[in-house]
Design an enzyme around this catalytic site. Structure first.
Site, mmCIF file in Angstrom:
data_model
loop_
_atom_site.group_PDB
_atom_site.id
_atom_site.type_symbol
_atom_site.label_atom_id
_atom_site.label_comp_id
_atom_site.label_asym_id
_atom_site.label_seq_id
_atom_site.Cartn_x
_atom_site.Cartn_y
_atom_site.Cartn_z
ATOM 1 N N ASN A 1 -25.318 -17.587 -22.355
ATOM 2 C CA ASN A 1 -25.072 -18.643 -23.341
ATOM 3 C C ASN A 1 -24.189 -18.056 -24.443
ATOM 4 O O ASN A 1 -24.655 -17.269 -25.251
ATOM 5 C CB ASN A 1 -26.422 -19.125 -23.907
ATOM 6 C CG ASN A 1 -26.248 -20.132 -25.034
ATOM 7 O OD1 ASN A 1 -25.144 -20.606 -25.289
ATOM 8 N ND2 ASN A 1 -27.351 -20.457 -25.711
ATOM 9 N N TRP A 2 -22.937 -18.466 -24.437
ATOM 10 C CA TRP A 2 -21.980 -17.871 -25.390
ATOM 11 C C TRP A 2 -22.104 -18.472 -26.787
ATOM 12 O O TRP A 2 -21.437 -18.022 -27.713
ATOM 13 C CB TRP A 2 -20.550 -18.058 -24.884
ATOM 14 C CG TRP A 2 -20.252 -17.332 -23.610
ATOM 15 C CD1 TRP A 2 -21.051 -16.413 -22.970
ATOM 16 C CD2 TRP A 2 -19.055 -17.442 -22.825
ATOM 17 N NE1 TRP A 2 -20.432 -15.962 -21.847
ATOM 18 C CE2 TRP A 2 -19.199 -16.564 -21.724
ATOM 19 C CE3 TRP A 2 -17.886 -18.185 -22.933
ATOM 20 C CZ2 TRP A 2 -18.215 -16.431 -20.747
ATOM 21 C CZ3 TRP A 2 -16.904 -18.054 -21.962
ATOM 22 C CH2 TRP A 2 -17.067 -17.182 -20.884
ATOM 23 N N LYS A 3 -22.861 -19.542 -26.913
ATOM 24 C CA LYS A 3 -23.012 -20.241 -28.207
ATOM 25 C C LYS A 3 -21.609 -20.575 -28.734
ATOM 26 O O LYS A 3 -20.726 -20.872 -27.933
ATOM 27 C CB LYS A 3 -23.853 -19.398 -29.156
ATOM 28 C CG LYS A 3 -25.187 -18.992 -28.486
ATOM 29 C CD LYS A 3 -26.204 -18.407 -29.392
ATOM 30 C CE LYS A 3 -27.465 -18.085 -28.600
ATOM 31 N NZ LYS A 3 -28.534 -17.536 -29.418
ATOM 32 N N HIS B 1 -31.961 -26.264 -26.801
ATOM 33 C CA HIS B 1 -31.987 -24.887 -27.297
ATOM 34 C C HIS B 1 -32.561 -24.901 -28.720
ATOM 35 O O HIS B 1 -32.338 -25.848 -29.472
ATOM 36 C CB HIS B 1 -30.563 -24.309 -27.300
ATOM 37 C CG HIS B 1 -30.539 -22.852 -27.596
ATOM 38 N ND1 HIS B 1 -30.635 -22.369 -28.877
ATOM 39 C CD2 HIS B 1 -30.463 -21.774 -26.788
ATOM 40 C CE1 HIS B 1 -30.617 -21.037 -28.833
ATOM 41 N NE2 HIS B 1 -30.515 -20.657 -27.578
ATOM 42 N N GLU C 1 -31.681 -23.537 -31.355
ATOM 43 C CA GLU C 1 -30.685 -23.731 -32.426
ATOM 44 C C GLU C 1 -30.341 -25.212 -32.574
ATOM 45 O O GLU C 1 -30.087 -25.692 -33.676
ATOM 46 C CB GLU C 1 -29.437 -22.883 -32.131
ATOM 47 C CG GLU C 1 -29.700 -21.418 -32.441
ATOM 48 C CD GLU C 1 -28.950 -20.442 -31.546
ATOM 49 O OE1 GLU C 1 -27.950 -20.808 -30.928
ATOM 50 O OE2 GLU C 1 -29.405 -19.272 -31.470
ATOM 51 N N GLU D 1 -37.859 -19.507 -24.414
ATOM 52 C CA GLU D 1 -37.160 -18.715 -25.422
ATOM 53 C C GLU D 1 -37.975 -18.730 -26.712
ATOM 54 O O GLU D 1 -37.853 -19.678 -27.516
ATOM 55 C CB GLU D 1 -35.768 -19.300 -25.692
ATOM 56 C CG GLU D 1 -34.847 -19.287 -24.503
ATOM 57 C CD GLU D 1 -33.373 -19.197 -24.914
ATOM 58 O OE1 GLU D 1 -32.697 -18.287 -24.441
ATOM 59 O OE2 GLU D 1 -32.921 -20.021 -25.723
ATOM 60 N N GLY E 1 -31.949 -13.628 -30.987
ATOM 61 C CA GLY E 1 -31.053 -12.999 -31.960
ATOM 62 C C GLY E 1 -31.711 -11.972 -32.856
ATOM 63 O O GLY E 1 -31.104 -11.482 -33.803
ATOM 64 N N SER F 1 -33.134 -11.931 -26.903
ATOM 65 C CA SER F 1 -32.811 -10.502 -27.015
ATOM 66 C C SER F 1 -32.886 -9.757 -25.679
ATOM 67 O O SER F 1 -33.393 -8.639 -25.619
ATOM 68 C CB SER F 1 -33.698 -9.844 -28.082
ATOM 69 O OG SER F 1 -33.423 -10.405 -29.349
ATOM 70 N N GLY G 1 -27.981 -14.365 -24.708
ATOM 71 C CA GLY G 1 -27.054 -14.745 -25.766
ATOM 72 C C GLY G 1 -26.067 -13.622 -26.029
ATOM 73 O O GLY G 1 -25.122 -13.410 -25.274
HETATM 74 P P1 13P Z 1 -29.954 -13.582 -27.796
HETATM 75 O O1 13P Z 1 -29.880 -13.016 -26.406
HETATM 76 O O2 13P Z 1 -28.739 -13.291 -28.626
HETATM 77 O O3 13P Z 1 -31.244 -13.243 -28.466
HETATM 78 O O4 13P Z 1 -29.945 -15.191 -27.628
HETATM 79 C C1 13P Z 1 -30.821 -15.762 -26.739
HETATM 80 C C2 13P Z 1 -30.476 -17.182 -26.576
HETATM 81 O O5 13P Z 1 -30.554 -17.952 -27.512
HETATM 82 C C3 13P Z 1 -29.987 -17.622 -25.257
HETATM 83 O O6 13P Z 1 -29.932 -19.003 -25.177
#
Ligand code: 13P
Length: 260
Positions: A11-13, A99, A101, A169, A175, A214, A235
């Site tokens: 997931n590149w956000k 998600h 976020e 998650e 993060g 993470s 992420g």
């Molecule tokens: P990180 O791997 O940066 O913690 O993010 C996880 C995530 O939100 C994947 O959707």
């Protein structure tokens, strides 16, 4: 379907412009071409505007791609929203829904997630529904209750034979640089698998339960080895080529997901 394929999703956000995305997947395809990975499914999730470049670069490739969000209506006066039909037309197989976020920063409710699930499935996309508790909810021992509610509402009226995935998650692990422990993940994944089975979903044959929060090249082997973990949603560590390739090449004795 005999055996399940372990899902490795990046997931590149809100990262990677169209040209950056194109260069990345080109190098990824090149970097992955030597080995056969029949038991692993690799999928990247670029921002909407980078999807066409990724689609173009991944033509006839085993690597899949999807969108990080979707709207529930297929067309109409909905300024700024993206129809599942448009994603399908771009060759997306997957879409991430709910998600954390999106839930915390953009006010997405379980009901909204449910509409998105139903419309994505109707359009032929494979949704990945995200769920997970905050640190406070965990401390108050509400983890199972929160996840049960998210699944109950998010999967309302989803047909039992639908094909989708659940991403566990934990909000506090995203993060933070600190993933959940193997023990914490195992109990929640087992709860989700049992929940799905109890409700009548075909469970593992059609619905995988993957972990996110993470995930790194350093911990992926350990996390994938946890019982009931059918893949990972990555992420930050999916943004760098070497680290994502290392994650795709996780080591698992006996290859998880292989046919019995
Ligand atoms: P990180 O791997 O940066 O913690 O993010 C996880 C995530 O939100 C994947 O959707």
């Amino acid at each position: 379907m005999s055996g399940i394929r372990t899902l490795i999703a990046g997931n590149w956000k809100s990262n990677k412009s169209a040209e950056e995305a194109r260069a990345f997947v080109k190098a990824l395809r090149e970097g992955l071409k030597e080995k056969k990975r029949d038991e692993r499914e690799i999928v990247v999730f670029p921002p909407f505007t980078s999807i066409p470049a990724v689609a173009d670069e991944l033509r006839n490739s085993e690597i899949g791609y999807g969108a990080q969000n979707v709207f529930w209506e297929t067309a109409g006066a909905f300024t700024g929203e993206v129809s599942p039909v448009f994603l399908k037309e771009l060759g997306c197989r997957y879409v991430i829904i709910g998600h954390s976020e999106r839930r915390t920063l953009f006010g997405e409710t379980d009901e909204i997630c449910n509409r998105k699930m139903l419309s994505s499935l109707r359009t032929g996309l494979r949704p990945i529904l995200c769920c997970g508790e905050t640190w406070e909810q965990r401390r108050e021992e509400k983890t199972f209750c929160i996840i049960g509610e998210q699944l109950n509402a998010g999967l309302h009226q989803v047909p039992f034979d639908a094909e989708f995935d659940i991403a566990y998650e934990p909000v506090w692990a995203i993060g933070s640089g600190k993933s959940a422990t193997a023990e914490q993940i195992e109990v929640v994944h087992s709860y989700i698998h049992q929940w799905l089975q109890r409700k009548g979903f075909a469970s593992r044959e059609r619905v995988r339960v993957i972990y996110g929060g993470s995930v790194t090249p350093e911990n992926v082997d350990r996390l994938i080895a946890v019982p009931d973990v059918d893949g990972v949603l990555v992420g930050r560590a999916s943004l760098k080529l070497e680290s994502f390739i290392r994650i795709v090449d996780f080591c698992c004795p006996g290859e998880k997901g292989a046919s019995p």
